[in-house]
Design an enzyme around this catalytic site. Sequence first.
Site, PDB file in Angstrom:
ATOM      1  N   ARG A 221       3.878 -16.498 -18.638  1.00 61.46           N
ATOM      2  CA  ARG A 221       4.213 -17.889 -18.953  1.00 61.46           C
ATOM      3  C   ARG A 221       3.151 -18.448 -19.903  1.00 61.46           C
ATOM      4  O   ARG A 221       1.961 -18.135 -19.788  1.00 61.46           O
ATOM      5  CB  ARG A 221       4.246 -18.750 -17.684  1.00 61.46           C
ATOM      6  CG  ARG A 221       5.448 -18.523 -16.791  1.00 61.46           C
ATOM      7  CD  ARG A 221       6.753 -19.015 -17.438  1.00 61.46           C
ATOM      8  NE  ARG A 221       7.925 -18.830 -16.594  1.00 61.46           N
ATOM      9  CZ  ARG A 221       8.773 -17.796 -16.666  1.00 61.46           C
ATOM     10  NH1 ARG A 221       8.580 -16.840 -17.551  1.00 61.46           N
ATOM     11  NH2 ARG A 221       9.834 -17.743 -15.877  1.00 61.46           N
ATOM     12  N   HIS A 269      10.157 -15.284 -26.392  1.00 61.02           N
ATOM     13  CA  HIS A 269      10.456 -15.159 -24.942  1.00 61.02           C
ATOM     14  C   HIS A 269      11.621 -14.181 -24.717  1.00 61.02           C
ATOM     15  O   HIS A 269      12.674 -14.540 -24.182  1.00 61.02           O
ATOM     16  CB  HIS A 269      10.770 -16.540 -24.335  1.00 61.02           C
ATOM     17  CG  HIS A 269      10.641 -16.542 -22.829  1.00 61.02           C
ATOM     18  ND1 HIS A 269      10.137 -17.612 -22.125  1.00 61.02           N
ATOM     19  CD2 HIS A 269      10.939 -15.612 -21.894  1.00 61.02           C
ATOM     20  CE1 HIS A 269      10.142 -17.342 -20.826  1.00 61.02           C
ATOM     21  NE2 HIS A 269      10.632 -16.113 -20.666  1.00 61.02           N
TER      22      HIS A 269
HETATM   23  P1  NDP Z   1       6.172 -10.722  -8.635  1.00 63.43           P
HETATM   24  O1  NDP Z   1       6.240 -11.947  -7.796  1.00 63.43           O
HETATM   25  O2  NDP Z   1       6.941  -9.527  -8.205  1.00 63.43           O
HETATM   26  O3  NDP Z   1       4.654 -10.263  -8.809  1.00 63.43           O
HETATM   27  C1  NDP Z   1       3.624 -11.161  -8.981  1.00 63.43           C
HETATM   28  C2  NDP Z   1       2.299 -10.420  -8.914  1.00 63.43           C
HETATM   29  O4  NDP Z   1       1.246 -11.351  -9.219  1.00 63.43           O
HETATM   30  C3  NDP Z   1       1.982  -9.862  -7.535  1.00 63.43           C
HETATM   31  O5  NDP Z   1       1.357  -8.603  -7.657  1.00 63.43           O
HETATM   32  C4  NDP Z   1       1.017 -10.874  -6.957  1.00 63.43           C
HETATM   33  O6  NDP Z   1       0.093 -10.346  -6.008  1.00 63.43           O
HETATM   34  C5  NDP Z   1       0.252 -11.283  -8.194  1.00 63.43           C
HETATM   35  N1  NDP Z   1      -0.366 -12.602  -8.012  1.00 63.43           N
HETATM   36  C6  NDP Z   1       0.214 -13.788  -7.745  1.00 63.43           C
HETATM   37  N2  NDP Z   1      -0.711 -14.768  -7.616  1.00 63.43           N
HETATM   38  C7  NDP Z   1      -1.911 -14.178  -7.814  1.00 63.43           C
HETATM   39  C8  NDP Z   1      -3.244 -14.647  -7.799  1.00 63.43           C
HETATM   40  N3  NDP Z   1      -3.526 -15.931  -7.559  1.00 63.43           N
HETATM   41  N4  NDP Z   1      -4.241 -13.753  -8.020  1.00 63.43           N
HETATM   42  C9  NDP Z   1      -3.966 -12.442  -8.252  1.00 63.43           C
HETATM   43  N5  NDP Z   1      -2.700 -11.936  -8.279  1.00 63.43           N
HETATM   44  C10 NDP Z   1      -1.697 -12.795  -8.060  1.00 63.43           C
HETATM   45  O7  NDP Z   1       6.611 -11.171 -10.093  1.00 63.43           O
HETATM   46  P2  NDP Z   1       7.311 -10.300 -11.231  1.00 63.43           P
HETATM   47  O8  NDP Z   1       6.494  -9.101 -11.458  1.00 63.43           O
HETATM   48  O9  NDP Z   1       8.751 -10.112 -10.977  1.00 63.43           O
HETATM   49  O10 NDP Z   1       7.220 -11.311 -12.482  1.00 63.43           O
HETATM   50  C11 NDP Z   1       5.977 -11.832 -12.911  1.00 63.43           C
HETATM   51  C12 NDP Z   1       6.203 -12.975 -13.888  1.00 63.43           C
HETATM   52  O11 NDP Z   1       6.681 -12.487 -15.134  1.00 63.43           O
HETATM   53  C13 NDP Z   1       7.277 -13.982 -13.495  1.00 63.43           C
HETATM   54  O12 NDP Z   1       6.786 -14.904 -12.531  1.00 63.43           O
HETATM   55  C14 NDP Z   1       7.620 -14.643 -14.810  1.00 63.43           C
HETATM   56  O13 NDP Z   1       6.784 -15.755 -15.033  1.00 63.43           O
HETATM   57  C15 NDP Z   1       7.298 -13.563 -15.841  1.00 63.43           C
HETATM   58  N6  NDP Z   1       8.498 -13.066 -16.509  1.00 63.43           N
HETATM   59  C16 NDP Z   1       8.560 -13.166 -17.880  1.00 63.43           C
HETATM   60  C17 NDP Z   1       9.658 -12.690 -18.543  1.00 63.43           C
HETATM   61  C18 NDP Z   1       9.736 -12.750 -20.027  1.00 63.43           C
HETATM   62  O14 NDP Z   1      10.788 -12.461 -20.609  1.00 63.43           O
HETATM   63  N7  NDP Z   1       8.662 -13.078 -20.716  1.00 63.43           N
HETATM   64  C19 NDP Z   1      10.789 -12.082 -17.827  1.00 63.43           C
HETATM   65  C20 NDP Z   1      10.600 -12.015 -16.408  1.00 63.43           C
HETATM   66  C21 NDP Z   1       9.490 -12.497 -15.793  1.00 63.43           C
HETATM   67  P3  NDP Z   1       0.613  -9.758  -4.603  1.00 63.43           P
HETATM   68  O15 NDP Z   1       1.311  -8.463  -4.967  1.00 63.43           O
HETATM   69  O16 NDP Z   1      -0.612  -9.532  -3.840  1.00 63.43           O
HETATM   70  O17 NDP Z   1       1.545 -10.782  -4.036  1.00 63.43           O
HETATM   71  C1  OXD Z   2      12.170 -14.899 -16.161  1.00 61.25           C
HETATM   72  C2  OXD Z   2      12.086 -15.075 -17.605  1.00 61.25           C
HETATM   73  O1  OXD Z   2      11.347 -15.460 -15.438  1.00 61.25           O
HETATM   74  O2  OXD Z   2      13.038 -14.666 -18.312  1.00 61.25           O
HETATM   75  O3  OXD Z   2      13.074 -14.170 -15.713  1.00 61.25           O
HETATM   76  O4  OXD Z   2      11.090 -15.584 -18.113  1.00 61.25           O
END
Ligand code: NDP
Ligand code: OXD
Length: 306
Positions: A221, A269
Amino acid sequence: MKIAFCCTGTKPEPWLNGLRTALPGAEVEVWHAGAAPAEHAVVWAPPQQFFDEQPQLKGIFNIGAGVDALLKLRLPAGATVVRLDDAGMSVQMAEYVCHAVIRHFREFDAYEADILAGKWSYRKPRERAEFPVGVMGLGVLGERVAKALSQFEFPVMGWSRSAKTIAGVQCFAGATQLSDFLRASKVLVNLLPLTPDTRDILRLETLSQLQGGGYVINVARGAHLVDEDLIALLDSGHLAGATLDVFRDEPLPAEHPFWQQPKISITPHTSARTLRDESIAQIAGKIRALEAGQPMAGTVDLARGY
Ligand code: NDP
Ligand code: OXD
């Protein structure tokens, strides 16, 4: 069973048809003000009015992985919020990030410039060991990306909230290990969810801990990154470049300095798009699971924010 569809910027018909086919007997309609109450909602960037008028909702299914925008709204008490759980996104994210890392590591932009200038010239091969890649966030997307990078034999580090063990990835966890993780990384990939804990996490204090000549890939993001700090570190030479797919304001405003910075590659994006058929199949399965009281992957923890 009634399902309300309220997805801003999404052509509804193919979704309605797909959901009706996947859930025979369900009434799936585009929401409008004053619409009858529904059990479940399929949403992307809905207006607050939608939830204010649908307080009885049991399930809210987000057609993306990130729920940061959704969680800014007042949601019906008692509704289960569910995000897309991969649904074809992780392979796209892996190819995008591997492409960005390899393009930088192999200096393909410089070769491209040479070729355009009619120049046939070689660059000295660089040591893979000198390009350790750190992946912030080891969830559905981050773990897939980290594993894909390790296939190219880059040293790969990962950082998450809870401790993990992933073959081929040196894992760090929690705020206390953030500095160690950053200092071990030269290329930084951000795949964290946007939460109060992670907003502005890519700033001067953290990015300056990357190894000299560092590179930033932000695919999560825009609000994770402090834009001015990235520009200052590119200008000082501490960072060599960045690939950015996400921005604080989208579309990126025409006057934003990122457009003029040759060390920054921009995409709109698009690193991992929502794939309609995969998403419909997944959401239908999750609605069936919720109705049957069965557990399901992708349930959002509202207190944690992801
Ligand atoms: P998940 O919820 O599966 O994974 C999030 C990861 O971040 C987990 O490993 C979590 O740790 C870690 N995390 C969260 N908070 C913290 C913190 N404070 N400190 C350290 N680690 C932290 O999310 P996804 O992998 O599915 O997606 C990640 C992000 O990617 C989405 O939230 C979205 O914003 C972005 N995205 C962007 C897209 C694009 O087209 N650009 C498309 C899809 C998603 P733990 O495993 O310990 O919980
Ligand atoms: C998502 C994205 O969060 O597309 O899926 O950014």
